[in-house]
Enzyme design. Structure first.
Site, mmCIF file in Angstrom:
data_model
loop_
_atom_site.group_PDB
_atom_site.id
_atom_site.type_symbol
_atom_site.label_atom_id
_atom_site.label_comp_id
_atom_site.label_asym_id
_atom_site.label_seq_id
_atom_site.Cartn_x
_atom_site.Cartn_y
_atom_site.Cartn_z
ATOM 1 N N CYS A 260 2.896 2.232 6.224
ATOM 2 C CA CYS A 260 1.517 2.626 5.900
ATOM 3 C C CYS A 260 0.679 1.398 5.589
ATOM 4 O O CYS A 260 -0.553 1.436 5.710
ATOM 5 C CB CYS A 260 1.487 3.620 4.746
ATOM 6 S SG CYS A 260 2.380 3.070 3.291
ATOM 7 N N GLU B 117 -0.138 9.781 -1.074
ATOM 8 C CA GLU B 117 -0.048 8.466 -0.422
ATOM 9 C C GLU B 117 -0.106 8.715 1.079
ATOM 10 O O GLU B 117 0.878 9.113 1.696
ATOM 11 C CB GLU B 117 1.261 7.764 -0.798
ATOM 12 C CG GLU B 117 1.375 7.418 -2.267
ATOM 13 C CD GLU B 117 0.422 6.331 -2.712
ATOM 14 O OE1 GLU B 117 -0.202 5.686 -1.839
ATOM 15 O OE2 GLU B 117 0.295 6.125 -3.927
#
Length: 499
Positions: free
Chosen positions: A287, A253
Site C-alpha cells: 500500500c 487502512e
C-alpha cells in the site's frame, strides 16, 4: 525447498490441507497447495459470543500481565521466523528477505506492545473548580475484528493483535482468502504462546476463514465494537458505513497512490536506490509502494535514463532464489489489471518503458511481469487510480508549489516523500501546506515504515492508524473523570443553581 516441505516445516498435517472448499494456490507457479476448510457463517454467532465472554475476563487482567502473553508470542515468532517467512514467500510470492522481514515486523510490534503494557496512561487535567481533580483513564473496549489483506498476510494482523491484546481486547482474525495458510501457521504459533501463558480465557484469539460473508458477519455485529480492516478503498467504502451505522469503530487502512518529489538539489544516487526499492519491492504490491515520481524538469531526462537502466538490470524470477529481486504478482488477474492500466496510460499519451510479461527463466504458471516506468504528459485519470502492481508514473514540474499540488491531487493520502538537500523545501514539505498524507518522509522512500510510528493515511486511505506511537488508543475507550474532594459543590463555568 518444495511447497510440500515448506508446509511441513510450518507444522501442517495433511488433514489440515485437504478436504476443504477453499483452494490455495502459490503465486510462484500457480500450483494448488491446499484445500482449506472454511468457517461456516452459522458459526459466527458462537465465535463472537465466545470472544465477548473472553473479554469479560481479559479486561480484568492487569495490563502488564496481558503484555506477558505478547512477550511470549514474540519469543515463539523468533523461534519460527525462518519457517513462517518461507510460508509467506510460498503463499504471497515475496522474495525470501521480504518474507523474513515481515515476520521481523511481527517480532518488533510484540516488543513495542510489551513496553506499552506498562505505559497505558491518561492525563491529569487542571480543574477550574477548587477542591476538584480531573483526569482521563483508558479502558478495554471489547472484541476487535481484524480483516487483513494478502500483501502483508501476517504483519498487519500482529500490528493489530499485539496492541489489542495488551489493551484488553480479544481478537477475531479474518485473513484474505488468498492467504489462509500464513494465518493458520500464525495461529499455531499463537497457541504455543497461549499454552505457555497458562490462564488466558478461551476464545481470546480466534481465526475465521472464508469469503465476504464471514467478513460481513464481523462487520455487522454490535458485539464486535472495533473493526480494523486493511484492503482496497472499495472494501473500506463498504465496511466503514456499515460499522458506523451500528455505532462501532473502524480502523481503516486502504489504498495509497504514493509520490516522491525529486528536487534539483537531490542526491540522485540515493534517490535512484530509494525509487527502485519503493516502486518494485514486493512486485509493487505494498500500500506504500511508490506509484508517482514528480521530477524537476532540469533533471527529468537524466533520472529517467538512470531508472530505465536500473529497471533493466533487476532479476525477475522464483522468489525463493537468493538473487531474485522481483517475484510474481499474486495472481493472473493482477497481471491483467497491470496490463490494462499500461494500455490506458499509453492511450493518454504515456511512454511506457518495461511492463512486458516474463515467461523465460521463471517458474511456469506464475504471473511474472517486468516493472514499468511510464512517462506521462500530465496527471491523468489513470495516474490518479491505484493499480496494485509495479507501475511508476513519471511527471515533471517547474516550481515547488506545482510539485506539492501534483503530490496532493489524488484521492488517496497514505505515504509521500521528497528528495532534496534544500532545507526550505524539506521543511515546507512537512508543514500544513505541504504533503497531505499520513506519512511524509525526507530523503527516504515512502515504503518500509518502522513500527515505532503510527501507520496510516488520510482521504480515501481511510484515516485509520495502526502500529506505533499512540495508535493504541484506537483499541480503547477514553473516560474523563472528575473527583470532588472538597465539601462544596461548585458548578463549572460559574453557573448558579441554588435551591
Amino acid at each position: 525447498m518444495t511447497h510440500a516441505a515448506t508446509l511441513t516445516a510450518a507444522g501442517f498435517t495433511s488433514a489440515e490441507l485437504t478436504g476443504g472448499t477453499l483452494t490455495v494456490r502459490s503465486p510462484i507457479d500457480g500450483a494448488e497447495v491446499a484445500h482449506i476448510t472454511e468457517t461456516r457463517v452459522e458459526e459466527m454467532g458462537e465465535i463472537i459470543a465466545l470472544s465477548q465472554a473472553a473479554f469479560r475476563q481479559w479486561r480484568e487482567v492487569p495490563a502488564p500481565r496481558r503484555g506477558e502473553l505478547v512477550r511470549l508470542l514474540g519469543e515463539e515468532l523468533r523461534a519460527a521466523k525462518a519457517e513462517l517467512g518461507a510460508l509467506v514467500t510460498l503463499e504471497v510470492g515475496k522474495i525470501t528477505s521480504e518474507g523474513l522481514g515481515e515476520v521481523q515486523e511481527m517480532i518488533d510490534i510484540c516488543d513495542f506492545a510489551v513496553g506499552l503494557s506498562r505505559q497505558i496512561y491518561g492525563l491529569t487535567i487542571a480543574s477550574e473548580r477548587p477542591g476538584h481533580r480531573m483526569m482521563e483513564t483508558w479502558h478495554p473496549m471489547g472484541p476487535c475484528g481484524i480483516i487483513s489483506a494478502f500483501n502483508f498476510p501476517v504483519a498487519v494482523w500482529s500490528w493489530n493483535a499485539a496492541l489489542a491484546l495488551v489493551c484488553g481486547d480479544p481478537v477475531i482474525w479474518k485473513p484474505s482468502e488468498k492467504t489462509p495458510l500464513t494465518a493458520m501457521a500464525s495461529m499455531k504459533i499463537m497457541e504455543r504462546a497461549l499454552a505457555r501463558f497458562g490462564d488466558a480465557p478461551e476464545g481470546l484469539v480466534q481465526l475465521v476463514i472464508g469469503g465476504p460473508a464471514i467478513g460481513e458477519a464481523l462487520v455487522a455485529s454490535k458485539d464486535v465494537p472495533i473493526i480494523s480492516a486493511t484492503g482496497s478503498t472499495r472494501m473500506g467504502a463498504i465496511v466503514g458505513p456499515k460499522v458506523a451505522a451500528r455505532w462501532g469503530r473502524s480502523i481503516l487502512e486502504l489504498g495509497g497512490n504514493n509520490a516522491m518529489i525529486v528536487a534539483p538539489s537531490a542526491d540522485l544516487d540515493m534517490a535512484v536506490r530509494a525509487i527502485v526499492f519503493s516502486a518494485v519491492g514486493t512486485a509493487g504490491q505494498r500500500c506504500t509502494s511508490l506509484r508517482r515520481l514528480i521530477v524537476h524538469k532540469s533533471i527529468h531526462n537524466e533520472l529517467v535514463a538512470r531508472l530505465t537502466k536500473a529497471y533493466a538490470s533487476l532479476p525477475i524470477g522464483d522468489p525463493r532464489v537468493g538473487t531474485t529481486l522481483i517475484g510474481p504478482l499474486v495472481d493472473h488477474a493482477s497481471r491483467d489489471r497491470m496490463l490494462a492500466a499500461l494500455a490506458a496510460a499509453k492511450a493518454e499519451g504515456g511512454t511506457v518503458h518495461g511492463g512486458q510479461t516474463v515467461s523465460s527463466g521463471v517458474p511456469q504458471g506464475g504471473a511474472y511481469i517486468a516493472p514499468a516506468l511510464v512517462e506521462m504528459p500530465a496527471q491523468t485519470a489513470t495516474v490518479k487510480t491505484e493499480t496494485f502492481a509495479p507501475i511508476l508514473y513519471v511527471l515533471s514540474y517547474d516550481d515547488f508549489a506545482e510539485a506539492i499540488a501534483l503530490q496532493n491531487d489524488v484521492p488517496q493520502g497514505l505515504s509521500s516523500c521528497i528528495f532534496t538537500l534544500n532545507l526550505r523545501e524539506a521543511e515546507a514539505f512537512l508543514t500544513a501546506a505541504g504533503s497531505d498524507c499520513g506519512i511524509a518522509n525526507v530523503n527516504i522512500g515512502p515504503s518500509g515504515a518502522e513500527i515505532g510510528g503510527a501507520f496510516g493515511g488520510e482521504k480515501e486511505t481511510g484515516g485509520g492508524r495502526e502500529s506505533g506511537s499512540d495508535a493504541w488508543r484506537g483499541y480503547m475507550r477514553r473516560q474523563t473523570n472528575t473527583i470532588n474532594y472538597s465539601a462544596h459543590l461548585p458548578l463549572a463555568q460559574g453557573v448558579k443553581f441554588d435551591f
